[in-house]
Motif scaffolding. Structure first.
Motif: not given
Length: 285
Positions: A189-200, A250-255
């Protein structure tokens, strides 16, 4: 590990027939992760491991309906027996934990699907091949493992690496614990509201908590652990860190799974045997 032999009355196991080809919701470990485990935990050539996965898919054929005879499935190979013994131990350990914390009625056993045809169709997560690696489908609360791949991996690696395989199973079982406790739903649920980086980053938390839960199981069964087992588990955890798998490309924000250091640290945290310490990993602030 010296696990007790399984009792078919205490586990839910099946072996699926053929299914379509595709991905299982992107939740599989992936061929490259299996290759990394093969290299760091078993000392196998990564290219040889990848060829094994591809060979399993190319040489196996679709079969009939799922087999639900636990005795027959679990005794079909050495690895299947190992997986069934591991599943029973995980069931017993987590049922006890839930009971100790007053939530015994919330515990539900997952199903273990030991498919052997290189491909499988889940009930809610789409289709997958052996290249997906072991994965958990929350929709049908089932852990999927292609045992034909692990049989070949075991033959190439000899008798080494049993604890690394138990770690993989315990990690997927950790995702089941997240499902029945509601943690998985909260994170999704939190991922749906987050940016891609935050969802990752939320996904990383999910994976690290599953690593921690795998450690809890091992920590609660220290009397069954043999010399070298913990080191083997640490090697497997480190082998599948995002930084090691991507080689810095790969950038750490995409981990999505955490670094080798994070995964090893999460497993070590769980080895203390207290699952509540793992809960801190996914606390949303």
């Amino acid at each position: 590990m010296r696990l007790n032999p399984f009792n078919s009355d205490n586990i839910k196991v099946r072996s699926s027939g053929g299914g379509g080809v595709g991905k299982a919701g992107g939740i599989g470990c992936g061929t490259i992760i299996l290759a990394a485990i093969g290299y760091f935990a078993f000392g196998l050539d990564p290219m040889q491991t990848i060829s094994t996965v591809e060979g399993v898919q190319q040489t196996t054929q679709q079969s009939g309906p799922a087999n639900t005879n636990e005795e027959e499935i679990c005794n079909s190979s050495e690895y299947a027996l190992e997986a069934c013994n591991g599943l029973q131990s995980l069931n017993q350990t987590w049922a006890r934990i839930f009971q100790e914390q007053g939530f015994g009625d919330r515990f539900q056993q997952p199903t273990l699907d030991l498919f052997r045809n290189g491909r499988v169709t889940t009930q809610g997560c789409g289709s997958a091949t052996s290249a997906s690696g072991p994965f958990y489908c929350p929709a049908d609360q089932t852990i999927y493992i292609d045992t034909s791949f692990y049989d070949q991996l075991a033959r190439m690696a000899g008798n080494r690496g049993d604890f690394a395989r138990y770690y993989v199973l315990a990690h997927e079982y950790g995702h089941h614990i997240q499902t029945i406790t509601g943690i998985s739903g909260q994170i999704r649920s939190a991922q749906q509201r987050a940016s891609r980086a935050d969802a990752n980053q939320l996904q990383v938390r999910m994976e690290l908590q599953a690593d921690c839960y795998a450690g809890v199981w091992a920590g609660r069964n220290r009397n069954l652990i043999e010399p070298g087992d913990i080191e083997e588990g640490m090697q497997a955890a480190a082998a599948i860190g995002d930084d090691r798998l991507t080689g810095g490309r790969v950038s750490s924000e995409n981990f999505t799974h955490g670094t080798s250091a994070q995964r090893s640290q999460a497993l070590r945290l769980g080895l203390r045997g207290d699952d509540r310490a793992c809960d801190e990993i996914t606390v949303l602030r």
